[in-house]
Design a protein around this motif. Structure first.
Motif, PDB file in Angstrom:
ATOM      1  N   LEU A 160     104.254  25.021  -2.430  1.00  0.00           N
ATOM      2  CA  LEU A 160     103.270  25.614  -3.324  1.00  0.00           C
ATOM      3  C   LEU A 160     103.398  27.135  -3.361  1.00  0.00           C
ATOM      4  N   LEU A 161     103.637  27.750  -2.202  1.00  0.00           N
ATOM      5  CA  LEU A 161     103.858  29.199  -2.190  1.00  0.00           C
ATOM      6  C   LEU A 161     105.084  29.570  -3.025  1.00  0.00           C
ATOM      7  N   SER A 162     106.130  28.772  -2.906  1.00  0.00           N
ATOM      8  CA  SER A 162     107.342  29.004  -3.687  1.00  0.00           C
ATOM      9  C   SER A 162     107.050  28.862  -5.179  1.00  0.00           C
ATOM     10  N   LEU A 163     106.262  27.854  -5.532  1.00  0.00           N
ATOM     11  CA  LEU A 163     105.949  27.614  -6.934  1.00  0.00           C
ATOM     12  C   LEU A 163     105.072  28.732  -7.503  1.00  0.00           C
TER      13      LEU A 163
ATOM     14  N   GLY B 157     107.257  38.668  -4.713  1.00  0.00           N
ATOM     15  CA  GLY B 157     108.130  38.893  -3.562  1.00  0.00           C
ATOM     16  C   GLY B 157     107.441  38.543  -2.252  1.00  0.00           C
ATOM     17  N   THR B 158     106.165  38.875  -2.141  1.00  0.00           N
ATOM     18  CA  THR B 158     105.425  38.531  -0.919  1.00  0.00           C
ATOM     19  C   THR B 158     105.358  37.028  -0.737  1.00  0.00           C
ATOM     20  N   LEU B 159     105.008  36.303  -1.808  1.00  0.00           N
ATOM     21  CA  LEU B 159     104.891  34.848  -1.712  1.00  0.00           C
ATOM     22  C   LEU B 159     106.254  34.199  -1.471  1.00  0.00           C
ATOM     23  N   ALA B 160     107.303  34.745  -2.097  1.00  0.00           N
ATOM     24  CA  ALA B 160     108.646  34.195  -1.886  1.00  0.00           C
ATOM     25  C   ALA B 160     109.053  34.326  -0.429  1.00  0.00           C
ATOM     26  N   GLY B 161     108.748  35.481   0.177  1.00  0.00           N
ATOM     27  CA  GLY B 161     109.054  35.659   1.590  1.00  0.00           C
ATOM     28  C   GLY B 161     108.274  34.705   2.471  1.00  0.00           C
ATOM     29  N   MET B 162     107.003  34.489   2.163  1.00  0.00           N
ATOM     30  CA  MET B 162     106.170  33.574   2.941  1.00  0.00           C
ATOM     31  C   MET B 162     106.646  32.133   2.802  1.00  0.00           C
TER      32      MET B 162
ATOM     33  N   PRO C 283     114.940  30.200  -0.343  1.00  0.00           N
ATOM     34  CA  PRO C 283     115.985  31.162  -0.727  1.00  0.00           C
ATOM     35  C   PRO C 283     116.209  31.239  -2.229  1.00  0.00           C
ATOM     36  N   VAL C 284     115.924  30.147  -2.947  1.00  0.00           N
ATOM     37  CA  VAL C 284     116.131  30.160  -4.394  1.00  0.00           C
ATOM     38  C   VAL C 284     115.114  31.069  -5.071  1.00  0.00           C
ATOM     39  N   VAL C 285     113.845  30.947  -4.695  1.00  0.00           N
ATOM     40  CA  VAL C 285     112.843  31.803  -5.317  1.00  0.00           C
ATOM     41  C   VAL C 285     113.012  33.247  -4.863  1.00  0.00           C
ATOM     42  N   GLN C 286     113.524  33.449  -3.657  1.00  0.00           N
ATOM     43  CA  GLN C 286     113.821  34.820  -3.217  1.00  0.00           C
ATOM     44  C   GLN C 286     114.905  35.436  -4.097  1.00  0.00           C
ATOM     45  N   MET C 287     115.931  34.640  -4.397  1.00  0.00           N
ATOM     46  CA  MET C 287     116.968  35.137  -5.302  1.00  0.00           C
ATOM     47  C   MET C 287     116.389  35.399  -6.687  1.00  0.00           C
TER      48      MET C 287
ATOM     49  N   THR D  87     121.169  36.576  -0.453  1.00  0.00           N
ATOM     50  CA  THR D  87     120.299  35.431  -0.186  1.00  0.00           C
ATOM     51  C   THR D  87     121.143  34.188   0.092  1.00  0.00           C
ATOM     52  N   ARG D  88     120.529  33.268   0.804  1.00  0.00           N
ATOM     53  CA  ARG D  88     121.225  32.019   1.119  1.00  0.00           C
ATOM     54  C   ARG D  88     121.549  31.241  -0.157  1.00  0.00           C
ATOM     55  N   ALA D  89     120.700  31.373  -1.178  1.00  0.00           N
ATOM     56  CA  ALA D  89     120.963  30.673  -2.442  1.00  0.00           C
ATOM     57  C   ALA D  89     122.302  31.097  -3.029  1.00  0.00           C
ATOM     58  N   CYS D  90     122.599  32.399  -2.993  1.00  0.00           N
ATOM     59  CA  CYS D  90     123.877  32.882  -3.534  1.00  0.00           C
ATOM     60  C   CYS D  90     125.048  32.499  -2.641  1.00  0.00           C
ATOM     61  N   ARG D  91     124.820  32.473  -1.343  1.00  0.00           N
ATOM     62  CA  ARG D  91     125.915  32.094  -0.432  1.00  0.00           C
ATOM     63  C   ARG D  91     126.278  30.625  -0.593  1.00  0.00           C
ATOM     64  N   GLN D  92     125.314  29.793  -0.972  1.00  0.00           N
ATOM     65  CA  GLN D  92     125.555  28.355  -1.048  1.00  0.00           C
ATOM     66  C   GLN D  92     125.895  27.871  -2.455  1.00  0.00           C
ATOM     67  N   ASP D  93     125.486  28.596  -3.477  1.00  0.00           N
ATOM     68  CA  ASP D  93     125.676  28.133  -4.858  1.00  0.00           C
ATOM     69  C   ASP D  93     126.359  29.238  -5.666  1.00  0.00           C
ATOM     70  N   PRO D  94     127.601  29.019  -6.105  1.00  0.00           N
ATOM     71  CA  PRO D  94     128.334  30.057  -6.843  1.00  0.00           C
ATOM     72  C   PRO D  94     127.655  30.480  -8.146  1.00  0.00           C
ATOM     73  N   LEU D  95     126.840  29.601  -8.756  1.00  0.00           N
ATOM     74  CA  LEU D  95     126.194  29.988 -10.003  1.00  0.00           C
ATOM     75  C   LEU D  95     125.203  31.131  -9.767  1.00  0.00           C
TER      76      LEU D  95
END
Length: 414
Positions: free
Chosen positions: A168-171, A200-205, A209-213, A242-250
């Motif tokens: 929910l925080l991510s959403l 940004g605060t909620l993404a960190g909480m 990693p996707v919402v952080q990106m 971010t981990r999202a970029c390290r794991q997903d080339p898109l």
């Protein structure tokens, strides 16, 4: 009395107290030459439902503050106040209201919130993204996204587990990021910054990693539009980390493309072209995977559109024109705003080469693409740049006069 949950959710998403909202509405009233009459008690009456339909001047002030029709703020128009509108006006009002209402078709706020509730909220977010793809950023879209964020935060109090709460925080961060993006597209940059700070605060909480990106991507875009290239590069590089970029080339490809734009703003050609190369290489390694709806726009066509921006910033207008043509060959029709933006950049590239006739034809095509809706702030800015260059290059040509006559009514639309 029925509480105005929509307005309450909006205020929560914007972190507005009753006193702060009263002050904002009073400023709007004073600007319109009206008496500042709103108090904490007035706002409390709105929230509790004691006042369901404010006076006209107050309704207009609220609509200006939130950028959407009064009904989209949870107020109920009484039967005696319902005008008979021409059919086109009815459709237009319905469309504007839909941007806010899409986020509010929410699950019942029961004691425990589970996975099905989260998925419903994600569906509502996807509807708002689809509206953005068609029309672009505008007040009703921002309001709908903020209402969705407020609703998510309210429901998070009933989360059935820590995992649900994190989702929910991510959403909520996603909704706020969409509100920020709507403001960037509308050139409401200060409001965009406010929404991104909270996102940004909620993404960190959330630890997602996707919402952080996602947030870093929009931070980079905002810095670009604020002409802060150093911040744009730093934000794009933070997205790359971010981990999202390290794991997903898109994701990595998009982050490298944003970095390229930042470097081009600094007129660092070598770094910009190097980042574009990284973006294209990463894109070739990407696979079809489930991803957030907002990312559906990004593919080779969009990378070509971003390449056009980089080349234009570097003054390489022939290359910018070529990249724009490549982008327009494959940008899907449902991404109407993106097609219009790519066409506007094509016009800028063409006038940069002194091709007034072709440039005016391209600029006119932008107006045709967006017919029926006002131009977004970004689009107005880009066409304004084109118009100034046109008057410098070819002030007295027939094409210039035709374009000026065609564009004049558009500048007065809101």
């Amino acid at each position: 009395m029925q509480q105005n949950q929509v307005l309450q959710d909006l205020m929560q998403a914007m972190e507005l107290t009753q006193s702060e909202l009263a002050d904002r509405v009073n400023r709007r009233l004073l600007t319109a030459g009206r008496r500042a009459s709103i108090t904490d008690r007035t706002v409390r009456y709105w929230l509790t439902g004691k006042t369901r339909w404010p006076q006209q001047a107050v309704r207009e002030a609220l609509e200006r503050e939130f950028g959407c029709p009064i009904e989209s703020l949870g107020f109920a128009r009484p039967d005696w106040a319902r005008p008979v509108l021409p059919e086109d006006d009815v459709h237009r009002r319905d469309f504007l209201a839909a941007a806010a209402a899409a986020a509010l078709a929410h699950p019942t706020a029961h004691a425990r919130v589970g996975h099905s509730d989260v998925e419903q909220l994600r569906t509502n977010l996807a509807q708002l993204v689809a509206l953005d793809n068609q029309r672009g950023g505008h007040g009703a879209l921002e309001t709908g996204a903020l209402a969705g964020a407020g609703q998510v935060m309210r429901l998070s109090r009933g989360a059935s587990s820590g995992r649900i709460n994190s989702r929910l925080l991510s959403l909520a961060a996603d909704y706020l990021a969409l509100a920020a993006w709507s403001c960037i597209d509308a050139r409401e940059l200060d409001r965009a910054q406010t929404h991104l700070d909270r996102a940004g605060t909620l993404a960190g909480m959330s630890g997602d990693p996707v919402v952080q990106m996602t947030v870093w991507n929009f931070v980079a875009m905002l810095a670009h539009h604020r002409k802060r290239p150093g911040e744009a590069v730093a934000a794009a590089q933070a997205a790359q980390a971010t981990r999202a970029c390290r794991q997903d080339p898109l994701y990595a490809s998009l982050a490298h493309a944003r970095t390229a734009i930042g470097h081009s703003d600094q007129l660092d050609r070598q770094a910009a072209l190097r980042s574009l190369g990284y973006a294209e290489e990463a894109l070739t390694r990407s696979e079809a995977l489930p991803r957030p709806p907002w990312l559906a726009f990004y593919d080779l066509a969009e990378l070509r559109a971003l390449t056009a921006i980089v080349c234009g910033q570097l003054g390489e207008f022939e290359q910018s024109e070529a990249a724009s043509h490549q982008a327009l060959a494959t940008i899907p029709a449902n991404f109407r705003r993106n097609r219009a933006m790519a066409t506007a950049r094509l016009a800028v590239a063409q006038i940069g080469q002194g091709e007034a006739d072709h440039a005016c034809s391209s600029a006119t095509a932008v107006l045709d693409l967006m017919a029926g809706d006002p131009l977004t702030g970004r689009m107005r800015t880009l066409l304004g740049d084109f118009h100034r260059n046109l008057l410098s290059v070819a002030p007295d040509t027939h094409a210039t006069r035709e374009w000026t006559d065609r564009a004049r009514p558009e500048w007065s639309r809101t």
